[in-house]
Design a protein around this motif. Structure first.
Motif, short mmCIF file in Angstrom:
data_model
loop_
_atom_site.label_atom_id
_atom_site.label_comp_id
_atom_site.label_asym_id
_atom_site.label_seq_id
_atom_site.Cartn_x
_atom_site.Cartn_y
_atom_site.Cartn_z
N TRP A 12 0.80 -1.22 0.00
CA TRP A 12 0.00 0.00 0.00
C TRP A 12 0.83 1.28 0.00
CZ3 TRP A 12 -0.86 4.16 3.36
CH2 TRP A 12 -1.87 5.03 2.94
N SER A 13 1.75 1.46 0.95
CA SER A 13 2.34 2.78 1.11
C SER A 13 3.74 2.94 0.52
CB SER A 13 2.34 3.19 2.59
OG SER A 13 3.04 2.24 3.37
N ASN A 14 4.75 2.34 1.14
CA ASN A 14 6.13 2.61 0.73
C ASN A 14 6.69 1.64 -0.30
OD1 ASN A 14 6.65 4.88 2.40
ND2 ASN A 14 6.73 3.49 4.15
N GLY A 15 5.93 0.62 -0.64
CA GLY A 15 6.43 -0.35 -1.61
C GLY A 15 7.39 -1.36 -1.02
N PRO A 42 -8.14 5.06 0.89
CA PRO A 42 -7.87 6.51 0.84
C PRO A 42 -6.37 6.77 0.72
CG PRO A 42 -9.30 5.94 2.71
CD PRO A 42 -8.81 4.66 2.12
N GLU A 43 -6.02 7.88 0.11
CA GLU A 43 -4.61 8.25 0.01
C GLU A 43 -4.07 8.72 1.35
OE1 GLU A 43 -3.48 10.71 -3.28
OE2 GLU A 43 -4.84 9.65 -4.64
N ASP A 44 -4.93 9.19 2.22
CA ASP A 44 -4.53 9.66 3.54
C ASP A 44 -4.15 8.47 4.42
OD1 ASP A 44 -4.55 11.97 5.63
OD2 ASP A 44 -5.70 10.33 6.55
N TYR A 45 -2.93 8.48 4.95
CA TYR A 45 -2.42 7.38 5.76
C TYR A 45 -3.31 7.09 6.96
CZ TYR A 45 0.74 4.63 8.67
OH TYR A 45 1.29 3.64 9.45
N THR A 48 -6.57 5.43 6.06
CA THR A 48 -6.36 4.03 5.66
C THR A 48 -6.08 3.17 6.88
OG1 THR A 48 -5.64 4.62 3.45
CG2 THR A 48 -4.94 2.47 4.27
N VAL A 49 -5.30 3.67 7.83
CA VAL A 49 -5.02 2.93 9.06
C VAL A 49 -6.33 2.62 9.78
CG1 VAL A 49 -4.00 3.10 11.37
CG2 VAL A 49 -2.64 3.69 9.36
N GLN A 50 -7.20 3.61 9.91
CA GLN A 50 -8.48 3.41 10.60
C GLN A 50 -9.37 2.42 9.84
OE1 GLN A 50 -9.48 4.55 13.76
NE2 GLN A 50 -10.91 2.90 13.31
N GLN A 51 -9.46 2.60 8.52
CA GLN A 51 -10.28 1.70 7.72
C GLN A 51 -9.71 0.28 7.80
OE1 GLN A 51 -11.13 3.01 3.70
NE2 GLN A 51 -11.54 0.92 3.02
N GLY A 52 -8.39 0.15 7.71
CA GLY A 52 -7.75 -1.16 7.81
C GLY A 52 -8.03 -1.84 9.13
#
Length: 166
Positions: A12-15, A42-45, A48-52
Motif C-alpha cells: 500500500w504505502s512505501n512499496g 484513501p490516500e490519507d495514511y 487508511t489505518v483506521q479503515q484497515g
C-alpha cells in the motif's frame, strides 16, 4: 519437470512488500502479480489505518481485481503482505480465501515495522490445503518508512530456499 511459480503481493504505502516480491520473482524466474482492491483505499495514511483496523476487526474481505495470471496454473505461489493490525492485509485475506490451494505450495512473506503479530500462521491457515513452503518476516523501520532492518543475507537465504522448491 520444473514447477511454475507466481509471486502475488499486496503493497500500500512505501512499496516495501513490492520490493521483496520483486527480488523473489526475479531470482526465481516467477511471474509477478500485484493484489489490488477494486475500491482503492484513501490516500490519507491515517484514514487508511483506521479503515484497515475496522476491516481486520470485522473480518472484512474487500473485493480484489482480477489477476492477469491465473493462480490455478501455478504449483508454487508466494504471497506477500504488509502487517495490518497484527495480521495480513484484508486484500490478501480475500486472495487466500478465493484460491483453490489443493496441490499447491504456499510461500508466505510479510513486512512489519516491529509488530509481526500472527501474520504467517494466519496465512498458512487461510491457505488450508496447501503445502507449507518457507516463510519470511522482513522488518522495516517502525516509523512506517522504507529503511530495511532485516539483513539482506537473511532474505537471500530465504530466496535460495524457495528456489529449491522449483
Amino acid at each position: 519437470m520444473a514447477k511454475k511459480m507466481l509471486v502475488a503481493y499486496y503493497s500500500w504505502s512505501n512499496g516495501n512488500t513490492e520490493k521483496i516480491a520483486e527480488q523473489l520473482a526475479d531470482a526465481c524466474g516467477a511471474d509477478l502479480e500485484r493484489i489490488e482492491t477494486v475500491e482503492p483505499y484513501p490516500e490519507d495514511y491515517d484514514q487508511t489505518v483506521q479503515q484497515g483496523q475496522d476491516e481486520v476487526n470485522s473480518g472484512f474481505q474487500p473485493e480484489i481485481c482480477l489477476f492477469e495470471h491465473d493462480p490455478a496454473d501455478y504449483d508454487v505461489i508466494a504471497v506477500g503482505t504488509p502487517t495490518w493490525w497484527y495480521t495480513m492485509a484484508p486484500a490478501v485475506s480475500t486472495f487466500l480465501a478465493g484460491a483453490d490451494w489443493a496441490g499447491k505450495t504456499v510461500v508466505p512473506f510479510m513486512i512489519n515495522g516491529g509488530w509481526p503479530g500472527s501474520v504467517i500462521d494466519d496465512m498458512f491457515d487461510a491457505a488450508g490445503d496447501a503445502a507449507e513452503g518457507p516463510s519470511l518476516e522482513v522488518r522495516f523501520d517502525s516509523t512506517g518508512g522504507s529503511r530495511q532492518e532485516t539483513p539482506q543475507h537473511e532474505i537471500d537465504q530465504w530466496v535460495s530456499s524457495v528456489k529449491c522448491l522449483l
